[in-house]
Design a protein around this motif. Structure first.
Motif, mmCIF file in Angstrom:
data_model
loop_
_atom_site.group_PDB
_atom_site.id
_atom_site.type_symbol
_atom_site.label_atom_id
_atom_site.label_comp_id
_atom_site.label_asym_id
_atom_site.label_seq_id
_atom_site.Cartn_x
_atom_site.Cartn_y
_atom_site.Cartn_z
ATOM 1 N N SER A 1 0.827 -1.196 0.000
ATOM 2 C CA SER A 1 0.000 0.000 0.000
ATOM 3 C C SER A 1 0.865 1.251 0.000
ATOM 4 C CB SER A 1 -0.919 0.021 1.221
ATOM 5 O OG SER A 1 -1.765 -1.111 1.217
ATOM 6 N N GLU A 2 0.379 2.287 -0.667
ATOM 7 C CA GLU A 2 1.056 3.576 -0.668
ATOM 8 C C GLU A 2 0.762 4.326 0.628
ATOM 9 O OE1 GLU A 2 3.492 6.564 -2.175
ATOM 10 O OE2 GLU A 2 3.063 4.583 -3.037
ATOM 11 N N SER A 3 -0.479 4.206 1.102
ATOM 12 C CA SER A 3 -0.873 4.844 2.350
ATOM 13 C C SER A 3 -2.155 4.218 2.852
ATOM 14 C CB SER A 3 -1.070 6.361 2.158
ATOM 15 O OG SER A 3 -2.139 6.607 1.259
ATOM 16 N N TRP A 4 -2.457 4.479 4.114
ATOM 17 C CA TRP A 4 -3.710 4.013 4.698
ATOM 18 C C TRP A 4 -4.104 5.000 5.792
ATOM 19 C CZ3 TRP A 4 -4.285 2.844 9.875
ATOM 20 C CH2 TRP A 4 -3.099 2.790 10.617
ATOM 21 N N GLY A 5 -5.335 4.888 6.238
ATOM 22 C CA GLY A 5 -5.789 5.789 7.297
ATOM 23 C C GLY A 5 -7.076 5.283 7.903
ATOM 24 N N GLU A 6 -7.480 5.921 8.987
ATOM 25 C CA GLU A 6 -8.734 5.579 9.641
ATOM 26 C C GLU A 6 -9.325 6.822 10.278
ATOM 27 O OE1 GLU A 6 -7.663 2.553 12.396
ATOM 28 O OE2 GLU A 6 -6.661 3.915 13.782
ATOM 29 N N GLY A 7 -10.636 6.854 10.316
ATOM 30 C CA GLY A 7 -11.323 7.999 10.886
ATOM 31 C C GLY A 7 -11.752 7.743 12.315
ATOM 32 N N PRO A 8 -12.124 8.805 13.045
ATOM 33 C CA PRO A 8 -12.610 8.656 14.415
ATOM 34 C C PRO A 8 -14.024 8.080 14.431
ATOM 35 C CG PRO A 8 -12.835 10.923 13.716
ATOM 36 C CD PRO A 8 -12.132 10.201 12.604
ATOM 37 N N LEU A 9 -14.505 7.751 15.593
ATOM 38 C CA LEU A 9 -15.878 7.284 15.737
ATOM 39 C C LEU A 9 -16.827 8.377 15.242
ATOM 40 C CD1 LEU A 9 -17.423 4.811 16.965
ATOM 41 C CD2 LEU A 9 -17.753 6.220 18.998
ATOM 42 N N SER A 10 -17.711 8.044 14.315
ATOM 43 C CA SER A 10 -18.610 9.026 13.725
ATOM 44 C C SER A 10 -19.825 9.259 14.619
ATOM 45 C CB SER A 10 -19.077 8.544 12.350
ATOM 46 O OG SER A 10 -19.897 7.400 12.486
ATOM 47 N N GLU A 11 -20.651 10.217 14.234
ATOM 48 C CA GLU A 11 -21.838 10.528 15.014
ATOM 49 C C GLU A 11 -22.813 9.361 15.059
ATOM 50 O OE1 GLU A 11 -23.700 14.102 13.760
ATOM 51 O OE2 GLU A 11 -22.003 15.397 14.308
ATOM 52 N N ASN A 12 -22.808 8.509 14.032
ATOM 53 C CA ASN A 12 -23.702 7.349 14.053
ATOM 54 C C ASN A 12 -23.064 6.136 14.722
ATOM 55 O OD1 ASN A 12 -21.896 6.363 12.186
ATOM 56 N ND2 ASN A 12 -23.374 6.106 10.532
ATOM 57 N N GLY A 13 -21.899 6.335 15.356
ATOM 58 C CA GLY A 13 -21.289 5.270 16.146
ATOM 59 C C GLY A 13 -20.558 4.218 15.346
ATOM 60 N N THR A 14 -20.071 4.584 14.156
ATOM 61 C CA THR A 14 -19.325 3.629 13.334
ATOM 62 C C THR A 14 -17.989 4.238 12.917
ATOM 63 O OG1 THR A 14 -20.331 4.394 11.265
ATOM 64 C CG2 THR A 14 -21.456 2.603 12.444
ATOM 65 N N TYR A 15 -17.146 3.392 12.317
ATOM 66 C CA TYR A 15 -15.815 3.810 11.885
ATOM 67 C C TYR A 15 -15.687 3.730 10.368
ATOM 68 C CZ TYR A 15 -14.152 3.571 16.705
ATOM 69 O OH TYR A 15 -13.967 3.793 18.052
ATOM 70 N N GLU A 16 -14.610 4.343 9.877
ATOM 71 C CA GLU A 16 -14.229 4.185 8.479
ATOM 72 C C GLU A 16 -12.717 4.059 8.398
ATOM 73 O OE1 GLU A 16 -15.628 7.683 6.413
ATOM 74 O OE2 GLU A 16 -13.697 8.691 6.670
ATOM 75 N N SER A 17 -12.256 3.378 7.361
ATOM 76 C CA SER A 17 -10.822 3.190 7.146
ATOM 77 C C SER A 17 -10.584 3.086 5.650
ATOM 78 C CB SER A 17 -10.357 1.925 7.865
ATOM 79 O OG SER A 17 -8.952 1.777 7.782
ATOM 80 N N TRP A 18 -9.353 3.382 5.222
ATOM 81 C CA TRP A 18 -9.072 3.338 3.796
ATOM 82 C C TRP A 18 -7.626 2.913 3.540
ATOM 83 C CZ3 TRP A 18 -10.123 7.652 6.644
ATOM 84 C CH2 TRP A 18 -9.082 8.564 6.848
ATOM 85 N N VAL A 19 -7.395 2.415 2.321
ATOM 86 C CA VAL A 19 -6.070 2.015 1.904
ATOM 87 C C VAL A 19 -5.892 2.428 0.441
ATOM 88 C CG1 VAL A 19 -6.823 -0.318 1.244
ATOM 89 C CG2 VAL A 19 -4.423 0.091 1.832
ATOM 90 N N VAL A 20 -4.699 2.929 0.103
ATOM 91 C CA VAL A 20 -4.442 3.509 -1.211
ATOM 92 C C VAL A 20 -3.244 2.830 -1.864
ATOM 93 C CG1 VAL A 20 -3.730 5.624 -2.416
ATOM 94 C CG2 VAL A 20 -5.403 5.747 -0.556
ATOM 95 N N VAL A 21 -3.363 2.572 -3.153
ATOM 96 C CA VAL A 21 -2.229 2.117 -3.955
ATOM 97 C C VAL A 21 -2.093 3.035 -5.163
ATOM 98 C CG1 VAL A 21 -2.309 -0.306 -3.275
ATOM 99 C CG2 VAL A 21 -3.626 0.475 -5.267
ATOM 100 N N LYS A 22 -0.851 3.158 -5.671
ATOM 101 C CA LYS A 22 -0.588 3.950 -6.868
ATOM 102 C C LYS A 22 -0.023 3.029 -7.936
ATOM 103 C CE LYS A 22 0.264 8.302 -4.432
ATOM 104 N NZ LYS A 22 1.226 9.422 -4.200
ATOM 105 N N ILE A 23 -0.576 3.122 -9.159
ATOM 106 C CA ILE A 23 -0.146 2.247 -10.251
ATOM 107 C C ILE A 23 -0.006 3.089 -11.520
ATOM 108 C CG2 ILE A 23 -1.325 0.269 -9.229
ATOM 109 C CD1 ILE A 23 -3.533 0.611 -11.314
#
Length: 297
Positions: free
Chosen positions: A246-268
């Motif tokens: 992966s080129e980069s990754w990240g994650e977000g804080p707990l949202s107002e609806n009580g769930t999370y998000e995360s992501w991963v990026v590649v460059k080609i």
């Protein structure tokens, strides 16, 4: 601060005895996060506190409203707490908290505007005590903490030796240890009777893939997983069934609806026509989720 230990103990007594209940493996945690400011401005309360069960805030108090109020799904669980009594407790605790801030400013010979933060709490594993924490910070720097094993207050700044001597001379050590290891865990066990549906839930992630080509003619593929709970998630890309770094990754804080998000990026290279897939592993999934991408997207 010396008075904060008996005040915390009084919280356990005033709000009633805890009733143990079998829980899952956990771990579960109860955390009180507090902050105070010596020269508050309008809209910035001099003292505020938030209670957390695991990563979810279940009440908030501030010195302007002088009310401890439930948050999120706990607004619907009236039995979990006597909010009037908790409001009175937090008001008294805020007074002691700000006095301790004033004392610490005196040790530093500080004037003007300064802050103090505190985190206090405990953890349960298999319905048994498995850890506790009590830390105090001054102007964002760790100042003093409590060690339950010794037990003792551990100064983290030279000025904190004054605080250690004062609090221990006043007999706070055994009270602090009992508050963390006994009363806090009993309180957490009580809260779990009403909170396990919120803490043990499994929300399955949704997944989307976006693609764009940057000015250097490099294609950026981003895989986003969102609306999932609990937080731990594993994400990775494959190229024709081979793992891609992966080129980069990240994650977000707990949202107002009580769930999370995360992501991963590649460059080609933008000319790359190989099939790529994003893989997501989460406790809510019986097997990893695979979402393909191709150059027509």
């Amino acid at each position: 601060m010396s008075a904060m230990v008996p005040v915390l103990l009084s919280l356990m007594l005033v709000l009633g005895p805890a009733v143990p209940q079998e829980t899952q493996d956990g771990p579960y945690s109860l955390t009180y996060s507090s902050s105070g400011i010596s020269m508050p401005k309008e809209g910035f309360p001099s003292f505020q506190a938030t209670g957390y069960l695991n990563d979810q805030a279940f009440f908030h108090y501030d010195s302007e409203s002088e009310k401890a109020e439930p948050l999120g799904p706990w607004k619907q669980v009236k039995e979990i707490e006597d909010w009037e009594q908790l409001s009175k407790f937090q008001k008294a605790r805020g007074d002691f908290f700000l006095q301790n801030l004033k004392d610490i400013m005196g040790y530093y010979k500080d004037t003007g505007n300064h802050t103090m933060q505190e985190k206090y709490g405990c953890k349960l594993c298999n319905n048994n005590y498995c850890g506790a924490f009590w830390t105090v910070a001054y102007d964002g720097r760790d100042y003093i903490k409590f060690n339950t094993e010794i037990p003792a207050w551990i100064p983290l700044q030279p000025e904190a030796v004054n605080t250690k001597v004062k609090w221990e001379t006043e007999g706070s050590v055994q009270r602090a240890k009992a508050s963390l290891e006994e009363e806090c865990t009993q309180k957490l066990q009580k809260y779990l009777q009403y909170s396990r549906p919120f803490l043990d839930r499994q929300d399955t992630p949704s997944v989307s893939i976006t693609s764009h080509v940057d000015p250097g003619n490099i294609r950026i593929l981003k895989c986003l997983a969102y609306n999932f709970y609990p937080r731990p998630v594993s994400m990775y890309w494959t190229q024709a069934d081979r793992a891609v770094e992966s080129e980069s990754w990240g994650e977000g804080p707990l949202s107002e609806n009580g769930t999370y998000e995360s992501w991963v990026v590649v460059k080609i290279p933008s000319s790359d026509r190989d099939p790529y897939s994003c893989h997501v592993q989460h406790s809510s999934l019986a097997q990893p989720l695979t979402v393909p991408w191709n150059d027509r997207q």
